[in-house]
Write a protein that holds these residues in place. Sequence first.
Motif, PDB file in Angstrom:
ATOM      1  N   GLU A  20      55.306 -37.408  26.883  1.00  0.00           N
ATOM      2  CA  GLU A  20      56.504 -36.697  26.440  1.00  0.00           C
ATOM      3  C   GLU A  20      57.245 -36.240  27.696  1.00  0.00           C
ATOM      4  O   GLU A  20      56.943 -35.207  28.272  1.00  0.00           O
ATOM      5  CB  GLU A  20      56.096 -35.500  25.575  1.00  0.00           C
ATOM      6  CG  GLU A  20      57.236 -34.741  24.971  1.00  0.00           C
ATOM      7  CD  GLU A  20      57.989 -35.569  23.948  1.00  0.00           C
ATOM      8  OE1 GLU A  20      59.214 -35.694  24.090  1.00  0.00           O
ATOM      9  OE2 GLU A  20      57.356 -36.087  23.007  1.00  0.00           O
ATOM     10  N   GLN A  38      50.144 -33.854  26.227  1.00  0.00           N
ATOM     11  CA  GLN A  38      51.564 -34.094  25.963  1.00  0.00           C
ATOM     12  C   GLN A  38      51.891 -35.568  25.741  1.00  0.00           C
ATOM     13  O   GLN A  38      52.810 -36.115  26.328  1.00  0.00           O
ATOM     14  CB  GLN A  38      52.391 -33.540  27.133  1.00  0.00           C
ATOM     15  CG  GLN A  38      52.194 -32.061  27.369  1.00  0.00           C
ATOM     16  CD  GLN A  38      52.517 -31.238  26.136  1.00  0.00           C
ATOM     17  OE1 GLN A  38      53.532 -31.447  25.481  1.00  0.00           O
ATOM     18  NE2 GLN A  38      51.646 -30.304  25.794  1.00  0.00           N
ATOM     19  N   TRP A  39      51.141 -36.204  24.871  1.00  0.00           N
ATOM     20  CA  TRP A  39      51.363 -37.619  24.573  1.00  0.00           C
ATOM     21  C   TRP A  39      52.195 -37.764  23.306  1.00  0.00           C
ATOM     22  O   TRP A  39      51.947 -37.101  22.300  1.00  0.00           O
ATOM     23  CB  TRP A  39      50.028 -38.349  24.401  1.00  0.00           C
ATOM     24  CG  TRP A  39      49.375 -38.560  25.720  1.00  0.00           C
ATOM     25  CD1 TRP A  39      48.511 -37.706  26.353  1.00  0.00           C
ATOM     26  CD2 TRP A  39      49.561 -39.651  26.603  1.00  0.00           C
ATOM     27  NE1 TRP A  39      48.153 -38.216  27.569  1.00  0.00           N
ATOM     28  CE2 TRP A  39      48.775 -39.417  27.750  1.00  0.00           C
ATOM     29  CE3 TRP A  39      50.309 -40.821  26.538  1.00  0.00           C
ATOM     30  CZ2 TRP A  39      48.725 -40.295  28.823  1.00  0.00           C
ATOM     31  CZ3 TRP A  39      50.252 -41.705  27.606  1.00  0.00           C
ATOM     32  CH2 TRP A  39      49.467 -41.435  28.727  1.00  0.00           C
ATOM     33  N   ARG A  40      53.183 -38.637  23.355  1.00  0.00           N
ATOM     34  CA  ARG A  40      53.992 -38.971  22.181  1.00  0.00           C
ATOM     35  C   ARG A  40      53.204 -39.993  21.372  1.00  0.00           C
ATOM     36  O   ARG A  40      52.655 -40.938  21.912  1.00  0.00           O
ATOM     37  CB  ARG A  40      55.324 -39.559  22.628  1.00  0.00           C
ATOM     38  CG  ARG A  40      56.292 -39.795  21.504  1.00  0.00           C
ATOM     39  CD  ARG A  40      57.579 -40.326  22.071  1.00  0.00           C
ATOM     40  NE  ARG A  40      58.254 -39.283  22.821  1.00  0.00           N
ATOM     41  CZ  ARG A  40      59.428 -38.776  22.493  1.00  0.00           C
ATOM     42  NH1 ARG A  40      60.060 -39.238  21.434  1.00  0.00           N
ATOM     43  NH2 ARG A  40      59.973 -37.837  23.208  1.00  0.00           N
ATOM     44  N   ARG A  41      53.121 -39.775  20.064  1.00  0.00           N
ATOM     45  CA  ARG A  41      52.348 -40.655  19.187  1.00  0.00           C
ATOM     46  C   ARG A  41      53.236 -41.180  18.076  1.00  0.00           C
ATOM     47  O   ARG A  41      54.216 -40.545  17.703  1.00  0.00           O
ATOM     48  CB  ARG A  41      51.149 -39.923  18.624  1.00  0.00           C
ATOM     49  CG  ARG A  41      50.209 -39.475  19.745  1.00  0.00           C
ATOM     50  CD  ARG A  41      48.907 -38.925  19.217  1.00  0.00           C
ATOM     51  NE  ARG A  41      47.986 -38.675  20.304  1.00  0.00           N
ATOM     52  CZ  ARG A  41      47.153 -39.579  20.805  1.00  0.00           C
ATOM     53  NH1 ARG A  41      47.112 -40.789  20.313  1.00  0.00           N
ATOM     54  NH2 ARG A  41      46.340 -39.269  21.791  1.00  0.00           N
ATOM     55  N   ALA A  42      52.870 -42.347  17.539  1.00  0.00           N
ATOM     56  CA  ALA A  42      53.696 -42.974  16.499  1.00  0.00           C
ATOM     57  C   ALA A  42      52.823 -43.501  15.368  1.00  0.00           C
ATOM     58  O   ALA A  42      51.650 -43.817  15.561  1.00  0.00           O
ATOM     59  CB  ALA A  42      54.499 -44.123  17.100  1.00  0.00           C
TER      60      ALA A  42
END
Length: 112
Positions: A70, A56-60
Amino acid sequence: MARAWAGRSQSQGPEEAAEDLRAFGLDAPVLVDPAAHQVLSCCRTTVDVFLTLATQWRRAGQAGIAIGLEYGVIRDTLWLMGLALGRSERAFLFRGLQIMELATLEVWNGNR
């Protein structure tokens, strides 16, 4: 623990472990081998939740650089894990997740 999970081969040593404990507001006791990644019982839930949130990692950006967990999925994750935590327990857990999140980002993004 988070640094090891994120790819660091071993802990930096007792000083780093003591620093991590102080971040949780705990005094640093005499520690058993920190390289063994043993988890204090007071931090077990935090570590279990962190590991459950592993996907559940937010990536950019186009490179997909991890920028943080997240946070919106934490409540559902706790429910799915069957954890009913009180207000102070949730606050302790969230602070611990942030500490582990930052340690992971330092390893992944080379900020250390």
